[in-house]
Design a protein around this motif. Structure first.
Motif, PDB file in Angstrom:
ATOM      1  N   GLU A 221      -9.692  -2.959  -5.144  1.00 26.16           N
ATOM      2  CA  GLU A 221      -9.952  -1.621  -4.794  1.00 26.16           C
ATOM      3  C   GLU A 221      -9.793  -1.610  -3.137  1.00 26.16           C
ATOM      4  O   GLU A 221      -8.903  -0.649  -2.910  1.00 26.16           O
ATOM      5  CB  GLU A 221     -11.267  -1.194  -4.793  1.00 26.16           C
ATOM      6  N   LYS A 222      -9.981  -2.606  -2.501  1.00 21.98           N
ATOM      7  CA  LYS A 222      -9.568  -2.500  -0.867  1.00 21.98           C
ATOM      8  C   LYS A 222      -8.352  -2.712  -0.731  1.00 21.98           C
ATOM      9  O   LYS A 222      -7.801  -1.847   0.038  1.00 21.98           O
ATOM     10  CB  LYS A 222     -10.438  -3.709  -0.331  1.00 21.98           C
ATOM     11  N   GLN A 223      -7.617  -3.550  -1.321  1.00 24.98           N
ATOM     12  CA  GLN A 223      -6.097  -3.770  -1.233  1.00 24.98           C
ATOM     13  C   GLN A 223      -5.262  -2.225  -1.619  1.00 24.98           C
ATOM     14  O   GLN A 223      -4.389  -2.085  -0.892  1.00 24.98           O
ATOM     15  CB  GLN A 223      -5.768  -4.978  -1.824  1.00 24.98           C
ATOM     16  N   ALA A 224      -5.714  -1.711  -2.524  1.00 25.10           N
ATOM     17  CA  ALA A 224      -5.250  -0.515  -3.135  1.00 25.10           C
ATOM     18  C   ALA A 224      -5.138   0.445  -2.155  1.00 25.10           C
ATOM     19  O   ALA A 224      -4.239   1.407  -1.829  1.00 25.10           O
ATOM     20  CB  ALA A 224      -5.467  -0.136  -4.532  1.00 25.10           C
ATOM     21  N   ILE A 225      -6.462   0.746  -1.632  1.00 22.91           N
ATOM     22  CA  ILE A 225      -6.750   1.872  -0.510  1.00 22.91           C
ATOM     23  C   ILE A 225      -5.854   1.528   0.763  1.00 22.91           C
ATOM     24  O   ILE A 225      -5.127   2.229   1.264  1.00 22.91           O
ATOM     25  CB  ILE A 225      -8.247   1.925  -0.307  1.00 22.91           C
ATOM     26  N   GLN A 226      -5.837   0.226   1.238  1.00 23.91           N
ATOM     27  CA  GLN A 226      -4.983  -0.200   2.257  1.00 23.91           C
ATOM     28  C   GLN A 226      -3.595  -0.459   2.258  1.00 23.91           C
ATOM     29  O   GLN A 226      -2.751  -0.396   3.214  1.00 23.91           O
ATOM     30  CB  GLN A 226      -5.628  -1.427   3.007  1.00 23.91           C
ATOM     31  N   GLN A 227      -3.284  -0.461   0.782  1.00 24.79           N
ATOM     32  CA  GLN A 227      -1.928  -0.644   0.503  1.00 24.79           C
ATOM     33  C   GLN A 227      -1.373  -1.813   1.195  1.00 24.79           C
ATOM     34  O   GLN A 227      -0.010  -2.249   1.468  1.00 24.79           O
ATOM     35  CB  GLN A 227      -0.948   0.288   0.933  1.00 24.79           C
ATOM     36  N   CYS A 228      -2.033  -3.076   1.345  1.00 26.69           N
ATOM     37  CA  CYS A 228      -1.663  -4.322   1.906  1.00 26.69           C
ATOM     38  C   CYS A 228      -2.429  -5.601   1.029  1.00 26.69           C
ATOM     39  O   CYS A 228      -3.782  -5.183   0.676  1.00 26.69           O
ATOM     40  CB  CYS A 228      -1.637  -4.560   3.239  1.00 26.69           C
ATOM     41  N   LEU A 229      -2.170  -6.559   1.254  1.00 30.29           N
ATOM     42  CA  LEU A 229      -2.800  -7.553   0.700  1.00 30.29           C
ATOM     43  C   LEU A 229      -3.436  -8.516   1.649  1.00 30.29           C
ATOM     44  O   LEU A 229      -2.801  -8.801   2.794  1.00 30.29           O
ATOM     45  CB  LEU A 229      -1.724  -8.709  -0.010  1.00 30.29           C
ATOM     46  N   VAL A 230      -4.743  -8.514   1.511  1.00 25.71           N
ATOM     47  CA  VAL A 230      -5.663  -9.071   2.515  1.00 25.71           C
ATOM     48  C   VAL A 230      -5.444 -10.487   2.763  1.00 25.71           C
ATOM     49  O   VAL A 230      -5.114 -11.358   1.722  1.00 25.71           O
ATOM     50  CB  VAL A 230      -7.319  -9.084   2.224  1.00 25.71           C
ATOM     51  N   GLY A 231      -5.191 -10.892   4.004  1.00 27.13           N
ATOM     52  CA  GLY A 231      -4.782 -12.478   4.342  1.00 27.13           C
ATOM     53  C   GLY A 231      -3.483 -12.870   4.432  1.00 27.13           C
ATOM     54  O   GLY A 231      -3.055 -13.858   4.383  1.00 27.13           O
ATOM     55  N   SER A 232      -2.728 -11.699   4.263  1.00 29.36           N
ATOM     56  CA  SER A 232      -0.997 -11.936   4.026  1.00 29.36           C
ATOM     57  C   SER A 232      -0.605 -12.336   5.341  1.00 29.36           C
ATOM     58  O   SER A 232      -0.806 -11.452   6.309  1.00 29.36           O
ATOM     59  CB  SER A 232      -0.511 -10.652   3.335  1.00 29.36           C
ATOM     60  N   LYS A 233       0.216 -13.291   5.621  1.00 27.72           N
ATOM     61  CA  LYS A 233       0.773 -13.570   7.094  1.00 27.72           C
ATOM     62  C   LYS A 233       1.829 -12.728   6.977  1.00 27.72           C
ATOM     63  O   LYS A 233       2.496 -12.309   8.141  1.00 27.72           O
ATOM     64  CB  LYS A 233       1.357 -15.012   7.100  1.00 27.72           C
ATOM     65  N   ASN A 234       2.637 -12.158   6.149  1.00 20.22           N
ATOM     66  CA  ASN A 234       3.629 -11.245   6.150  1.00 20.22           C
ATOM     67  C   ASN A 234       3.372  -9.870   6.158  1.00 20.22           C
ATOM     68  O   ASN A 234       4.295  -9.211   5.996  1.00 20.22           O
ATOM     69  CB  ASN A 234       4.683 -11.588   4.996  1.00 20.22           C
ATOM     70  N   LYS A 235       2.021  -9.486   5.973  1.00 21.81           N
ATOM     71  CA  LYS A 235       1.546  -8.186   5.813  1.00 21.81           C
ATOM     72  C   LYS A 235       2.206  -7.474   4.637  1.00 21.81           C
ATOM     73  O   LYS A 235       2.932  -6.366   4.816  1.00 21.81           O
ATOM     74  CB  LYS A 235       2.113  -7.379   7.183  1.00 21.81           C
ATOM     75  N   SER A 236       2.091  -8.177   3.599  1.00 21.75           N
ATOM     76  CA  SER A 236       2.906  -7.622   2.388  1.00 21.75           C
ATOM     77  C   SER A 236       2.239  -6.544   1.807  1.00 21.75           C
ATOM     78  O   SER A 236       0.978  -6.269   1.947  1.00 21.75           O
ATOM     79  CB  SER A 236       2.864  -8.880   1.293  1.00 21.75           C
ATOM     80  N   ILE A 237       3.119  -5.669   1.186  1.00 21.39           N
ATOM     81  CA  ILE A 237       2.539  -4.298   0.636  1.00 21.39           C
ATOM     82  C   ILE A 237       1.856  -4.532  -0.618  1.00 21.39           C
ATOM     83  O   ILE A 237       2.441  -5.270  -1.643  1.00 21.39           O
ATOM     84  CB  ILE A 237       3.794  -3.619   0.614  1.00 21.39           C
TER      85      ILE A 237
END
Length: 333
Positions: A221-237
């Motif tokens: 839910e958090k990732q869906a709202i932020q549109q990014c993967l938590v902990g991603s080095k590449n700031k992945s969508i």
């Protein structure tokens, strides 16, 4: 034909090395000779084509679609019969996924019949339980010996866990689009209920697994709202779509600037890998259609988002209550 072959080789080449130098090394020819072949000024011989195909581990038959236009070739993932096979599968999956982290425009599209694999591969009871369930389905020794999860969890090889967590971590550095529906979570809950009722899963561990599933849902839910993967080095969508029409299939598509490939389930965890581009295009069109009639959760209203995730939390709570009470049967609907 040579242009297609060279283009495909480039997609498989080592990014740390000059492509011309790489071809020259494989064919044992000079730089200029390799350059001429890459630029199609000199034809690649059959012998050279075979050498290059072996080096880059590609099938000339698949690349040039030798055979019927209605027939496609597929690769089958390594067979899994026991813990050793599962560890090999995890290693190969990592080797397949890791190169995608170097491509900024690479995307994974996941039709989520079940909670996607990479959400569960972390240091948790849920991760260990998923491996237990997979092995119970493929290893007859575990069934014959009536191995419980409580016993299994005490004897998991460290190397198996390390490879599982390594695979789960690498997914954080790739853009991911998932398509869920209201039943996506049901499979994981049903597995917990089944083994709890059969006596292979203790009440204590069943409740801990429920807590882990709950944590996964909160993170999604958090990732869906932020549109990014938590902990991603590449700031992945990260994009999450909700589809109320279609049943999902656990089919996974990998899309890069060079090609598309998809993986479709074969057995419990085995899969077919399809690289036939016309078929991949059809699958991609189907995914595009699914997304067009789905809700991108970040664009949905707060009410729709809350309703979707609250349903999942309600299902988890009902399972938790069922485990605590340990009597009357129920379902998740």
């Amino acid at each position: 034909m040579q242009e297609l072959f060279i283009k495909y080789l480039k997609s498989k080449s080592n990014n740390n090395t000059s492509f011309v130098d790489e071809i020259a090394s494989v064919l044992d020819i000079g730089y200029d000779a390799a350059y001429r072949r890459i630029n199609q000024k000199t034809s690649i011989s059959l012998e050279e084509g075979v050498k290059l195909a072996k080096h880059y581990k590609i099938s000339l038959n698949k690349l040039f679609e030798v055979g019927s236009s209605t027939t496609i070739l597929a690769d089958l993932s390594p067979p899994i019969h026991n813990i050793v096979g599962l560890e090999m599968w995890l290693k190969q999956s990592y080797n397949n996924v890791y190169p995608l982290t170097k491509l900024k425009s690479a995307t994974i599209i996941y039709s989520a019949k079940d909670i996607p694999l990479f959400h569960t591969l972390k240091d948790s009871y849920l991760s260990r339980y998923k491996m237990y369930v997979w092995l119970k389905d493929v290893d007859p020794e575990m069934t014959r010996n009536k191995i419980s999860f409580d016993h299994f969890i005490k004897n998991i090889p460290d190397s198996l866990l390390e490879n599982a967590f390594k695979l789960g971590q690498v997914y954080k550095d790739i853009n991911i689009t998932e398509i869920w529906n209201n039943t996506t979570i049901n499979g994981s809950l049903q597995q917990v209920l089944y083994y709890f009722e059969s006596g292979a899963l203790s009440k204590e561990l069943a409740l801990l697994i429920c807590k882990d599933i709950e944590d996964v849902v909160h993170l999604i839910e958090k990732q869906a709202i932020q549109q990014c993967l938590v902990g991603s080095k590449n700031k992945s969508i990260y994009n999450l779509y909700i589809n109320d029409i279609h049943t999902m299939s656990n089919t996974v598509m990998v899309k890069t600037p060079h090609q598309k490939v998809f993986f479709t389930p074969f057995t419990v965890i085995s899969y077919f890998k399809i690289e036939h581009q016309p078929t991949c295009e059809l699958m991609h069109e189907f995914f595009e259609k699914q997304m067009s009639i789905s809700k991108l959760l970040v664009n949905a209203g707060e009410k729709d988002r809350s309703l979707f995730f609250n349903r999942m939390h309600q299902k988890i709570n009902r399972l938790r209550d069922r485990i605590i009470i340990d009597n009357d049967a129920f379902d998740f609907e």
